[in-house]
Design an enzyme around this catalytic site. Structure first.
Site, PDB file in Angstrom:
ATOM      1  N   SER A   1       0.763  -1.242   0.124  1.00  0.00           N
ATOM      2  CA  SER A   1      -0.051  -0.034  -0.029  1.00  0.00           C
ATOM      3  C   SER A   1       0.870   1.358   0.018  1.00  0.00           C
ATOM      4  CB  SER A   1      -0.786  -0.011   1.176  1.00  0.00           C
ATOM      5  OG  SER A   1      -1.428   1.447   1.640  1.00  0.00           O
TER       6      SER A   1
ATOM      7  N   TYR B   1      -2.253   5.480  -4.577  1.00  0.00           N
ATOM      8  CA  TYR B   1      -3.150   6.396  -4.604  1.00  0.00           C
ATOM      9  C   TYR B   1      -2.487   7.815  -5.281  1.00  0.00           C
ATOM     10  CZ  TYR B   1      -6.006   3.879  -1.133  1.00  0.00           C
ATOM     11  OH  TYR B   1      -6.873   3.190  -0.495  1.00  0.00           O
TER      12      TYR B   1
ATOM     13  N   THR C   1      -5.108   2.572  -7.654  1.00  0.00           N
ATOM     14  CA  THR C   1      -6.459   2.525  -7.108  1.00  0.00           C
ATOM     15  C   THR C   1      -7.341   3.522  -7.661  1.00  0.00           C
ATOM     16  OG1 THR C   1      -5.710   1.303  -5.075  1.00  0.00           O
ATOM     17  CG2 THR C   1      -7.728   2.713  -5.035  1.00  0.00           C
TER      18      THR C   1
ATOM     19  N   LYS D   1      -6.906  -0.925 -10.632  1.00  0.00           N
ATOM     20  CA  LYS D   1      -7.759  -1.504  -9.437  1.00  0.00           C
ATOM     21  C   LYS D   1      -9.098  -0.602  -9.368  1.00  0.00           C
ATOM     22  CE  LYS D   1      -7.032  -2.866  -4.529  1.00  0.00           C
ATOM     23  NZ  LYS D   1      -8.161  -2.079  -3.965  1.00  0.00           N
TER      24      LYS D   1
ATOM     25  N   HIS E   1     -12.911  -2.489  -3.437  1.00  0.00           N
ATOM     26  CA  HIS E   1     -12.204  -2.024  -2.194  1.00  0.00           C
ATOM     27  C   HIS E   1     -12.437  -2.833  -0.868  1.00  0.00           C
ATOM     28  CE1 HIS E   1      -9.417   1.756  -1.821  1.00  0.00           C
ATOM     29  NE2 HIS E   1      -9.622   1.292  -0.492  1.00  0.00           N
TER      30      HIS E   1
END
Length: 781
Positions: free
Chosen positions: A100, A123, A149, A216, A240
């Protein structure tokens, strides 16, 4: 520990309640979270016997790298919540790992511990420099792919965290980011995530890194194709973990659509709800190349560090190998749809059994819009209203019942029949006008045109009018006619009436949002959105707007803004869809309608007699006087579409409406003198009572606008005014309202309430405001 449930039980004992909820919770009512798990319960594998294949192998290739099994670790933030070594302990388990952006250990430490491929989940922040540095750092550390994402322009409304007031414990923070404010993940996301991302970000990532890019958060075949066209090397089917849009479909349910859309042209992975090796095999059979496991990995990490993670993934891999053996599948690449025997939920099965030969439908085989929470909003309001019938309701936007008399319907119908006879119609023609289908574009267009001239100063020929089944059909027809392809965009304000965004969703039409201010629309914002859409290669085609006493906000557009809007749309060749149902039921003189100011036939007016006459007639209209190349008007094109949708608008309803128009010589304003006064009084009473109930409104953090007419006003409150709050307000305080968040197409309005003053008897308004005040004060704490 033998099953993943064993690891989950052990983890729950070790994690504090708030951390457990942070890990386990989903968005909203957690429908999507539950659906992810339930989807696998509705599938059965078809065993094969005597295959002679021997023991299967689980190795597979993803993006050119061989994985020991088609199973990896999904991206999850802050592994140190579960174990002091965090992501380092996870990486030591030796399985592919999507790390992440909010990892709590450095990329370098994670890479030093890893023996399997590492990918970076990205992100994209508003500050692109921060994102670039993050990507470059991961690439230097040896990461092998980027996972964008795409489903998080903001974090979803996670009720458990809100109730717990969740903050990250001291010492838990993102190890690869600089800055502050990370302790409240939702607030940080709102401040830093780029909510204006579009498909060009895929190209941007490819321009700053040599690593392959996967997108994603893909849940539709069309988005999968867009990802591929944008240059993505793969897609990850993901909602998610049910933590973003509550009501989104389960990932397994949409996997076949997405795999079929890309048809092997890129990698397809999936996460969400995988708890068994058989689940992995079902995903492979449905078109996935590999599966990512999320929460169970954190359970293993909390229960036993690296050994726990390895144990969880070992259980899944062993179960996969067993399922492959029993179904005769020699390798992951040999799994196909013939392995699956879908079953249905118990209620559906019972119905099918009760009706031998009956057909039962799978959710994933229906149009994607039916899973959109947007289409559930009115159903939820109706359900709440029926559940609490004694509550005082500021929710419905319907006209007041006191102005309707049943016998009037027959009087108006008789008046229209008399009109036909006086106009020379024979008895057979009168009978046909009432009992037959009638013309698709309507049989009272001349009376509608006369009413528009009398009431609005809008002079258009009857041939430019299509009589519709309410304004909602007019919206559907206009959007379908004007949006020619996937690059055409419908512009809408935010907040916005859900009918137009719902129509767009049903038709798979892309919408672009123009954020309104407290005082309404600003043309500079509209122009910025038009330019941004053009820069993305799209064509802004039309802008939907309610200029007078709008639903939901109650705002009215000033005359100068109306003129500026028409000039702006002319400059950029954008049509205007004008919807103004509240003008004639509002007190005092009204500003000119956009169509009355239109000198270039740029405005398509979408009208309705639901508020001015009565909603039960379901009679609306579209004024579409734009010439179409080759002859005819846009109205003729709308009629073609209508002929394939509703065929015609009820002749009986048209006759009753026509009788009412004849009674008032076309002036609906004259019919509504009393009703406009009533609604004006109701609005003034509501505003007066709010002021009396909230003398300390500034201290309390409460405010509202003061519309000059219409049915609605907006109340801003210092807490989340969501479905949970509405339910609590109805149950404990006996008052109903509408969450403003329903009306924000891309999220927003979380701290605002729509109040409708139209339906509630005036005598109940003071008590309703008093109850609302008590609820607001209790919520504000």
């Amino acid at each position: 520990m033998i099953t993943l449930t064993d690891y989950a039980d052990a983890a729950r004992e070790r994690l504090g309640p708030a951390v457990w909820d942070f890990v386990e919770g989903g968005a909203g009512a957690e429908r999507t979270l539950a659906a992810n798990l339930t989807a696998f319960e509705h599938v059965r594998l078809r065993p094969r016997v005597l295959t002679g294949l021997g023991l299967p192998h689980t190795k597979t290739e993803v993006l050119g790298r061989v994985w020991g099994a088609p199973v990896g670790v999904a991206p999850m933030a802050y592994h140190t919540l579960a174990h002091p070594e965090g992501e380092v302990a996870t990486a030591r388990a030796g399985v592919p790992f999507v790390v992440s952006t909010f990892a709590s250990r450095t990329f370098e430490d994670i890479a030093a511990a890893a023996t399997a491929p590492l990918w970076l989940q990205v992100y994209c922040f508003r500050d692109r420099t921060s994102t670039r540095r993050l990507v470059e750092r991961a690439e230097r550390a040896g990461f092998e792919a980027l996972v964008l994402t795409a489903d998080a322009p903001r974090l979803g409304r996670r009720v458990r965290d809100l109730r717990n007031g969740f903050l990250l414990p001291p010492g838990v923070e993102p190890a690869n980011l600089t800055g502050t404010g990370f302790s409240a993940p939702g607030e940080h996301a709102l401040a830093e995530f780029d909510a204006a991302l579009d498909w060009s970000v895929v190209g941007w990532l490819r321009s700053i890194s040599s690593l392959p890019v996967l997108v994603k958060g893909v849940l539709t075949g069309s988005d999968a194709l867009r990802a591929r066209e944008a240059g993505a090397d793969g897609v990850i089917v993901s909602n998610h973990g049910g933590r973003q849009l509550d009501g989104a479909p389960a990932t397994f349910d949409v996997l076949p659509e997405i795999a079929g859309a890309v048809s092997g042209s890129c990698a397809v992975l999936i996460d969400g709800g995988v708890r068994r090796g058989a689940d992995v095999l079902a995903c492979l059979a449905s078109g996935a190349d590999a599966v990512l496991v999320g929460r169970p990995v954190l359970h293993g990490l909390a229960a036993g560090g690296t050994d726990g993670v390895a144990g969880v993934l070992g259980v899944v891999t062993d179960e996969l190998a067993e399922a492959m053996l029993l179904t005769g599948v020699p390798s992951p690449s040999d799994a196909g749809p013939e392995l699956l025997t879908p079953t249905e939920p118990a209620a559906v099965v019972a119905e099918a059994v009760a009706r031998p030969g009956g057909v039962s439908l799978r959710r994933r085989d229906l149009h994607g819009s039916l899973a959109d929470p947007l289409l559930d909003t009115m159903n939820f309001l109706n359900e709440i209203t029926h559940r609490y019938p004694d509550a005082i309701s500021f929710a419905p936007g319907r006209p007041h019942d006191g102005f309707f008399a049943t016998e009037d319907v027959f009087t108006h119908l008789r008046r229209y029949v008399d009109h036909l006879e006086e106009s020379g119609a024979t008895p057979a023609q009168v009978r046909s006008a009432l009992f037959q289908y009638g013309p698709t574009n309507g049989q009272i267009r001349d009376l509608v045109a006369a009413s528009l001239r009398a009431d609005e100063g809008i002079d258009v020929p009857p041939s430019s009018i299509v009589v519709t089944v309410g304004a909602q059909e007019a919206m559907l027809l206009a959007v379908r006619a004007l949006i020619a392809g996937p690059d055409d965009v419908l512009l809408v304000s935010s907040p916005c009436y859900v009918g137009i965004t719902g129509a767009a969703r049903l038709l798979d039409v892309t919408t672009a949002v123009v954020e309104e201010h407290a005082d309404g629309l600003r043309c500079a914002d509209l122009e910025a959105v038009i330019l941004a859409e053009r820069a993305r290669g799209r064509r802004p085609r039309a802008f939907y707007v309610v200029p007078d006493h709008s639903n939901p906000s109650g705002a009215t557009m000033p005359l100068s803004t109306r003129e500026e809007l028409l000039a702006l749309c002319a400059r950029y060749d954008v049509l205007v869809l004008e919807d103004s149902p509240y003008r004639m039921v509002s007190p005092g003189p009204q500003l000119p309608a956009l169509k009355a100011l239109d000198r270039e036939r740029r405005v398509v007016q979408l009208g309705s007699f639901s508020k001015t006459l009565f909603p039960g007639a379901r009679v609306g209209y579209a004024v579409a006087d734009q010439p179409v190349e080759g002859g005819g008007l846009l109205a003729d094109e709308l009629s073609k579409i209508k002929s394939m949708v509703t065929v015609n608008t009820s002749p009986v309803s048209q006759a009753v409406v026509a009788g009412m128009l004849l009674a008032a010589r076309g002036r609906t304003s004259e019919l509504n003198t009393e009703t406009a006064a009533h609604y004006g009084d109701a609005m003034r009473t509501t505003l007066r009572e709010l002021a009396a109930c909230f003398p300390d409104r500034e201290t309390l953090g409460v405010s509202w606008n003061e519309p000059s007419g219409g049915f609605f006003l907006t109340l801003r409150v210092p807490f989340r005014a969501d479905n949970d709050a509405l339910t609590r307000c109805a149950e404990e305080y006996g008052v109903l309202w509408t969450p403003m968040s329903y009306f924000y197409p891309q999220g927003g309005g979380d701290h605002a309430i729509r109040l409708s003053v139209s339906y509630l008897p005036g005598a109940l308004i003071p008590e309703g405001c008093a109850r609302l005040s008590r609820f607001v004060r209790a919520q504000a704490g």
